[in-house]
Design a protein around this motif. Sequence first.
Motif, PDB file in Angstrom:
ATOM      1  N   UNK A  77       0.835  -1.199   0.000  1.00 27.67           N
ATOM      2  CA  UNK A  77       0.000   0.000   0.000  1.00 27.67           C
ATOM      3  C   UNK A  77       0.873   1.255   0.000  1.00 27.67           C
ATOM      4  N   UNK A  78       1.940   1.223   0.813  1.00 32.13           N
ATOM      5  CA  UNK A  78       2.849   2.374   0.877  1.00 32.13           C
ATOM      6  C   UNK A  78       3.528   2.600  -0.471  1.00 32.13           C
ATOM      7  N   UNK A  79       3.980   1.526  -1.106  1.00 34.56           N
ATOM      8  CA  UNK A  79       4.618   1.652  -2.419  1.00 34.56           C
ATOM      9  C   UNK A  79       3.629   2.168  -3.461  1.00 34.56           C
ATOM     10  N   UNK A  80       2.388   1.688  -3.401  1.00 34.14           N
ATOM     11  CA  UNK A  80       1.367   2.149  -4.345  1.00 34.14           C
ATOM     12  C   UNK A  80       1.089   3.638  -4.176  1.00 34.14           C
ATOM     13  N   UNK A  81       1.301   4.149  -2.969  1.00 30.30           N
ATOM     14  CA  UNK A  81       1.054   5.566  -2.707  1.00 30.30           C
ATOM     15  C   UNK A  81       2.290   6.431  -2.951  1.00 30.30           C
ATOM     16  N   UNK A  82       3.352   5.829  -3.503  1.00 29.70           N
ATOM     17  CA  UNK A  82       4.514   6.617  -3.891  1.00 29.70           C
ATOM     18  C   UNK A  82       5.647   6.643  -2.895  1.00 29.70           C
ATOM     19  N   UNK A  83       5.519   5.914  -1.770  1.00 29.05           N
ATOM     20  CA  UNK A  83       6.630   5.857  -0.839  1.00 29.05           C
ATOM     21  C   UNK A  83       7.761   5.036  -1.444  1.00 29.05           C
ATOM     22  N   UNK A  84       8.949   5.149  -0.885  1.00 26.93           N
ATOM     23  CA  UNK A  84      10.139   4.545  -1.484  1.00 26.93           C
ATOM     24  C   UNK A  84      10.684   3.423  -0.608  1.00 26.93           C
ATOM     25  N   UNK A  98      12.298  14.904  -0.388  1.00 22.82           N
ATOM     26  CA  UNK A  98      11.944  15.748  -1.545  1.00 22.82           C
ATOM     27  C   UNK A  98      13.185  16.186  -2.299  1.00 22.82           C
ATOM     28  N   UNK A  99      13.158  16.000  -3.597  1.00 23.14           N
ATOM     29  CA  UNK A  99      14.282  16.437  -4.410  1.00 23.14           C
ATOM     30  C   UNK A  99      14.173  17.920  -4.728  1.00 23.14           C
ATOM     31  N   UNK A 100      15.248  18.466  -5.229  1.00 23.09           N
ATOM     32  CA  UNK A 100      15.244  19.873  -5.611  1.00 23.09           C
ATOM     33  C   UNK A 100      14.311  20.069  -6.805  1.00 23.09           C
ATOM     34  N   UNK A 101      13.412  21.026  -6.687  1.00 20.98           N
ATOM     35  CA  UNK A 101      12.473  21.315  -7.768  1.00 20.98           C
ATOM     36  C   UNK A 101      13.203  22.117  -8.841  1.00 20.98           C
ATOM     37  N   UNK A 102      13.283  21.600 -10.065  1.00 26.26           N
ATOM     38  CA  UNK A 102      13.976  22.348 -11.115  1.00 26.26           C
ATOM     39  C   UNK A 102      13.322  23.669 -11.453  1.00 26.26           C
ATOM     40  N   UNK A 103      12.076  23.855 -11.028  1.00 18.80           N
ATOM     41  CA  UNK A 103      11.377  25.106 -11.302  1.00 18.80           C
ATOM     42  C   UNK A 103      11.703  26.193 -10.271  1.00 18.80           C
ATOM     43  N   UNK A 104      12.479  25.832  -9.244  1.00 16.00           N
ATOM     44  CA  UNK A 104      12.782  26.788  -8.179  1.00 16.00           C
ATOM     45  C   UNK A 104      14.238  27.228  -8.281  1.00 16.00           C
ATOM     46  N   UNK A 105      14.495  28.512  -8.549  1.00 16.96           N
ATOM     47  CA  UNK A 105      15.880  28.987  -8.586  1.00 16.96           C
ATOM     48  C   UNK A 105      16.456  29.101  -7.188  1.00 16.96           C
ATOM     49  N   UNK A 209      14.921  32.989   0.667  1.00 14.74           N
ATOM     50  CA  UNK A 209      14.387  33.285  -0.663  1.00 14.74           C
ATOM     51  C   UNK A 209      14.061  31.994  -1.410  1.00 14.74           C
ATOM     52  N   UNK A 210      14.966  31.028  -1.316  1.00 14.07           N
ATOM     53  CA  UNK A 210      14.724  29.751  -1.984  1.00 14.07           C
ATOM     54  C   UNK A 210      13.480  29.068  -1.412  1.00 14.07           C
ATOM     55  N   UNK A 211      13.342  29.087  -0.082  1.00 12.99           N
ATOM     56  CA  UNK A 211      12.203  28.445   0.561  1.00 12.99           C
ATOM     57  C   UNK A 211      10.891  29.147   0.186  1.00 12.99           C
ATOM     58  N   UNK A 212      10.911  30.468   0.101  1.00 18.70           N
ATOM     59  CA  UNK A 212       9.700  31.206  -0.269  1.00 18.70           C
ATOM     60  C   UNK A 212       9.253  30.853  -1.680  1.00 18.70           C
ATOM     61  N   UNK A 213      10.202  30.836  -2.618  1.00 21.58           N
ATOM     62  CA  UNK A 213       9.855  30.504  -4.000  1.00 21.58           C
ATOM     63  C   UNK A 213       9.397  29.053  -4.088  1.00 21.58           C
ATOM     64  N   UNK A 214      10.068  28.157  -3.342  1.00 25.75           N
ATOM     65  CA  UNK A 214       9.682  26.743  -3.344  1.00 25.75           C
ATOM     66  C   UNK A 214       8.260  26.568  -2.829  1.00 25.75           C
ATOM     67  N   UNK A 215       7.917  27.298  -1.775  1.00 25.90           N
ATOM     68  CA  UNK A 215       6.564  27.222  -1.220  1.00 25.90           C
ATOM     69  C   UNK A 215       5.550  27.740  -2.237  1.00 25.90           C
ATOM     70  N   UNK A 216       5.860  28.846  -2.875  1.00 22.35           N
ATOM     71  CA  UNK A 216       4.952  29.413  -3.874  1.00 22.35           C
ATOM     72  C   UNK A 216       4.724  28.436  -5.021  1.00 22.35           C
TER      73      UNK A 216
END
Length: 226
Positions: A77-84, A98-105, A209-216
């Motif tokens: 069930x955990x694997x089906x829900x995306x856990x690793x 969580x990996x680094x979001x490429x959309x966040x500078x 700044x990175x955290x703010x943009x990541x949250x947005x």
Amino acid sequence: MAVRLTIGRLLAELTGEFPDLTPSKIRFLESEGLLTPERTASGYRTYSAADVERLRYILTAQRDRYWPLRVIKEALDALDRGLAEPDQPDRLPQVPAPGADPDVPRGTELRTQQALSLTGPELRSAAGLDRGTFHALESYGLLEPDPTGHFDANDLQIATAAARLAAHGLEARHLRPFRTAADREIGLVQQALSTHRGVARDDAATELLTACIALHVALVKARIDL
């Protein structure tokens, strides 16, 4: 079309690894809800490549980890829900880091400005803005010239984005909330930095700044349903 296996071919695929595997055991695991093969129109079970790997996981957990079916169900069930899968194989799947979001500078990129100084006509031309939209962006505070009347690289980004939005009917007056939100975010960052000095302040500013943009970005992505 993906190849699907009969129960006989499934046994041939896995009995080399699991000699005790039998059709009755496969059916038992299905009855317990651990496997859900598809059935043909005539009622025969067929198994996908994912079913093969799922069965391999179940059998390995029984043989090597001595897990009861209840624990295996939790793991599946955990694997089906995306856990690793954890680094230590005797533990249940874990929430992936969580990996680094490429959309966040990075904050350092946000704070580093390209040396660019544009006149109003140059900015309008480069961004593809008409004169009315350009002045509306100024009046709503989205574009602000420096004391010499010139605009920088950030203004070019703002003007270009505004032009793209205008092509979809979003006028400058609709974009004012973006400026308001940005001002509030920067205000929070400045408040948090008030107790930092020197290098520590620079490091904290980068992180904030990175955290703010990541949250947005994360909030926007979480609500996209197009």
